[in-house]
Enzyme design. Sequence first.
Site, PDB file in Angstrom:
ATOM      1  N   HIS A  48       0.811  -1.453   0.064  1.00  0.00           N
ATOM      2  CA  HIS A  48       0.086  -0.183   0.071  1.00  0.00           C
ATOM      3  C   HIS A  48       0.861   0.680   0.185  1.00  0.00           C
ATOM      4  O   HIS A  48       1.988   1.149   0.205  1.00  0.00           O
ATOM      5  CB  HIS A  48      -1.080   0.376   1.423  1.00  0.00           C
ATOM      6  N   ASP A  78      -0.825   7.009  -4.404  1.00  0.00           N
ATOM      7  CA  ASP A  78      -1.941   6.854  -5.427  1.00  0.00           C
ATOM      8  C   ASP A  78      -2.142   8.087  -6.173  1.00  0.00           C
ATOM      9  O   ASP A  78      -2.755   7.584  -7.619  1.00  0.00           O
ATOM     10  CB  ASP A  78      -2.852   6.447  -4.644  1.00  0.00           C
TER      11      ASP A  78
END
Length: 276
Positions: A48, A78
């Site tokens: 992540h 992201d």
Amino acid sequence: MLIESFRPGVMARLGLGYNDICRINERIIYCSISGFGQQSDRSLLGSHDVNYMALSGVLAQLVDKSGRPVHPKVTFADFIGGMAAAERILAALFARERTGKGAHLDVSLVDGLTAMMAGHFAIEHGGGPKNGLMELAGEVVCYQLYETKDGRYMSLAALEPHFWRQFCEAVGRPEWTEAQWAPARPGEAVYDGLVALFREKTFSEWSAFAETVDACLAPVLETDEAKQLFADDRLRHLVRLQPDGVWAAAHGPDGQWGGGVSPQVNEHAYLLVGEE
């Protein structure tokens, strides 16, 4: 165009891999977004945002005074990965107009962060510090964060001599002009003077000062304050409330960001099954 973000191999296993789709439409722009790319030693590992920041070296640049990494509250990998994907998709669409050919775009989230470290890598490789340019690493008085009287913070980034001079003159300390690159550490006269100076006024007072003195000074805003600031028509109207009740932040001012509302889940499912 097709965008997918499964682990490498999943789409092919479902019969929807690039080669499968390309046989149907060779003009397809097929964008695969993954953590570590389609083919690498880490391709099949789950990760992540904070993992990507850690591996790229970015997280080591965000530390407190003790050297402990600060847990980021923004998912940089992201967002930067999404922008990298958008850039490559646009480039592929343009290329398709020229060549008639589609493309398989292999976008890795960690790649975008690693690219941001290019300057740091070059400086360290040349025998310099691991934290990049000293002038931008919080080590000099003209490029620093200062606490206000009421416990808020202001960002000072007067790197150019004329901005630093304007700041010094505006606060009534012209003698500081020659100390622009003085170390930002306790015990240094100019640094201690700046710390004391910023603690003389409140956050609101310094914010008002920053609006009138052109010295690269800006308040450190909280989320609600930034939203309110950029929702104002006077500052490009980058944040706006969409018809579906969702606040959206644009990448450009009115007329340059496309507008509209983001697609709903399964809104275009009928295109896949051929039904209205």
